[in-house]
Scaffold this active site. Sequence first.
Site, mmCIF file in Angstrom:
data_model
loop_
_atom_site.group_PDB
_atom_site.id
_atom_site.type_symbol
_atom_site.label_atom_id
_atom_site.label_comp_id
_atom_site.label_asym_id
_atom_site.label_seq_id
_atom_site.Cartn_x
_atom_site.Cartn_y
_atom_site.Cartn_z
ATOM 1 N N ASP A 31 1.031 -1.215 0.066
ATOM 2 C CA ASP A 31 0.075 -0.161 0.096
ATOM 3 C C ASP A 31 0.897 1.209 -0.051
ATOM 4 O OD1 ASP A 31 -2.139 -1.741 0.114
ATOM 5 O OD2 ASP A 31 -2.958 -0.925 2.241
ATOM 6 N N ASP B 15 -14.980 -3.651 -1.563
ATOM 7 C CA ASP B 15 -14.684 -3.506 -0.158
ATOM 8 C C ASP B 15 -15.735 -3.076 0.803
ATOM 9 O OD1 ASP B 15 -11.951 -3.459 -1.029
ATOM 10 O OD2 ASP B 15 -11.949 -1.470 -1.722
#
Length: 235
Positions: free
Chosen positions: A8, A127
Amino acid sequence: MQIIPAIDLKDGCAVRLIQGKMESAKIYYKNPLEVAKIFEEMGAEYLHIVDLDGAFCGKPQNKAVIENIAQNSTLKIEIGGGIRNEETIKEYLNLGANRIILGSIALKDPNFAKQMAQKYPIVIGIDAKDGKVATEGWDKVGRVLASEFAKEFQNSPIEAIICTDISNDGMLNGINIDFTKEIAQSSGKFTLASGGLSCLEDLEKLYLSKIDGVIVGKAFYEKKLDLKEAFKKFK
């Protein structure tokens, strides 16, 4: 079962968040290529990259870092975060990405995502928080059920779905297997679990549950999981 390590990106660094909260970011590598090379040496085939800055502002922010990884490793890269149009998809593929993750734009315009999947290698990112889809870097939670959204892609040419239980993400308390199975059943697509993996035992549970694959993040960075052993065991 496919195991894909994750990077990330925030401000050019490899970080991890807790439950998607940017203020929780912890820097693990200031040079993300360094950790990409570690994954490569351990036996990874794919690398999952999320441009966190891009996810929050709606356009790519870490392209130079991603290009550096693509050009200096043999890893196949899937990239997501802030990809909202065809131009950006083409830019990333030209930089060396192998597949593109569409999240927020796929929820807003599922037909666009399906059209792009007819031309490019597309993965859908779903998500969810409390079963409902979150977008804009997980900053907004709407009313759409993740399982219903997954049904949109039943007969589409997308390559896979990555599903994340936000409440589990970065918590190291285990993957939400039931949620992952629900998404897989609703979509009929190759489904990668994400959020909460903590140890080798979690991988064994996923394997026994016939989950297609999993994204590994914090468990590696916090040295809770021996990735080299995991690749040997589950490849």
